[in-house]
Design a protein around this motif. Structure first.
Motif, PDB file in Angstrom:
ATOM      1  N   THR A   3      43.999  43.297  50.162  1.00  0.00           N
ATOM      2  CA  THR A   3      43.724  42.399  49.042  1.00  0.00           C
ATOM      3  C   THR A   3      45.024  41.744  48.616  1.00  0.00           C
ATOM      4  O   THR A   3      46.096  42.319  48.735  1.00  0.00           O
ATOM      5  CB  THR A   3      43.108  43.146  47.853  1.00  0.00           C
ATOM      6  N   MET A  28      29.255  44.029  55.079  1.00  0.00           N
ATOM      7  CA  MET A  28      29.163  43.621  53.680  1.00  0.00           C
ATOM      8  C   MET A  28      28.276  42.389  53.485  1.00  0.00           C
ATOM      9  O   MET A  28      28.005  41.997  52.350  1.00  0.00           O
ATOM     10  CB  MET A  28      30.563  43.360  53.133  1.00  0.00           C
ATOM     11  N   LYS A  31      25.565  41.568  50.503  1.00  0.00           N
ATOM     12  CA  LYS A  31      25.802  42.437  49.345  1.00  0.00           C
ATOM     13  C   LYS A  31      26.196  41.586  48.137  1.00  0.00           C
ATOM     14  O   LYS A  31      26.830  40.550  48.265  1.00  0.00           O
ATOM     15  CB  LYS A  31      26.922  43.433  49.636  1.00  0.00           C
ATOM     16  N   ALA A  32      25.813  42.045  46.972  1.00  0.00           N
ATOM     17  CA  ALA A  32      26.183  41.347  45.741  1.00  0.00           C
ATOM     18  C   ALA A  32      27.634  41.690  45.393  1.00  0.00           C
ATOM     19  O   ALA A  32      28.109  42.785  45.654  1.00  0.00           O
ATOM     20  CB  ALA A  32      25.263  41.769  44.610  1.00  0.00           C
ATOM     21  N   TYR A  33      28.334  40.739  44.799  1.00  0.00           N
ATOM     22  CA  TYR A  33      29.687  40.972  44.351  1.00  0.00           C
ATOM     23  C   TYR A  33      29.945  40.138  43.107  1.00  0.00           C
ATOM     24  O   TYR A  33      29.212  39.208  42.804  1.00  0.00           O
ATOM     25  CB  TYR A  33      30.719  40.634  45.441  1.00  0.00           C
ATOM     26  N   PHE A  34      31.002  40.460  42.394  1.00  0.00           N
ATOM     27  CA  PHE A  34      31.360  39.729  41.175  1.00  0.00           C
ATOM     28  C   PHE A  34      32.755  39.171  41.336  1.00  0.00           C
ATOM     29  O   PHE A  34      33.641  39.841  41.853  1.00  0.00           O
ATOM     30  CB  PHE A  34      31.318  40.665  39.963  1.00  0.00           C
ATOM     31  N   ASN A  35      32.925  37.945  40.907  1.00  0.00           N
ATOM     32  CA  ASN A  35      34.215  37.297  40.964  1.00  0.00           C
ATOM     33  C   ASN A  35      34.361  36.414  39.738  1.00  0.00           C
ATOM     34  O   ASN A  35      33.568  35.508  39.527  1.00  0.00           O
ATOM     35  CB  ASN A  35      34.334  36.465  42.239  1.00  0.00           C
TER      36      ASN A  35
END
Length: 74
Positions: A3, A28, A31-35
């Protein structure tokens, strides 16, 4: 998986990145992710321009060369 954020940071951009091998990324998919800054075109343009400068100025190759010099010096 690596990262990073500061490497893409310009004066106003809050941009980060995650680098991973293809086999990890494929697992992945979907898949849901938050940004916080997802889909911000202003930030995306700044990141793209930063990557273009890195490529045009050969900064990756320079980092490899400087790393080799440092390693040899140690």
């Amino acid at each position: 998986m690596v990262t990073m954020a500061k490497g893409f940071w310009q004066v106003a951009a809050a941009v980060g990145a995650v680098l991973m091998k293809t086999e990890v990324a494929e697992k992945m998919a979907g898949k849901a992710y938050f940004n916080t800054f997802a889909a911000d075109p202003y930030q995306a343009v700044q990141a793209r321009l930063t990557m273009e400068i890195i490529k045009e100025e050969g900064l990756v190759e320079n980092a490899k060369n400087m790393g080799a010099i440092l390693k040899d010096g140690l």
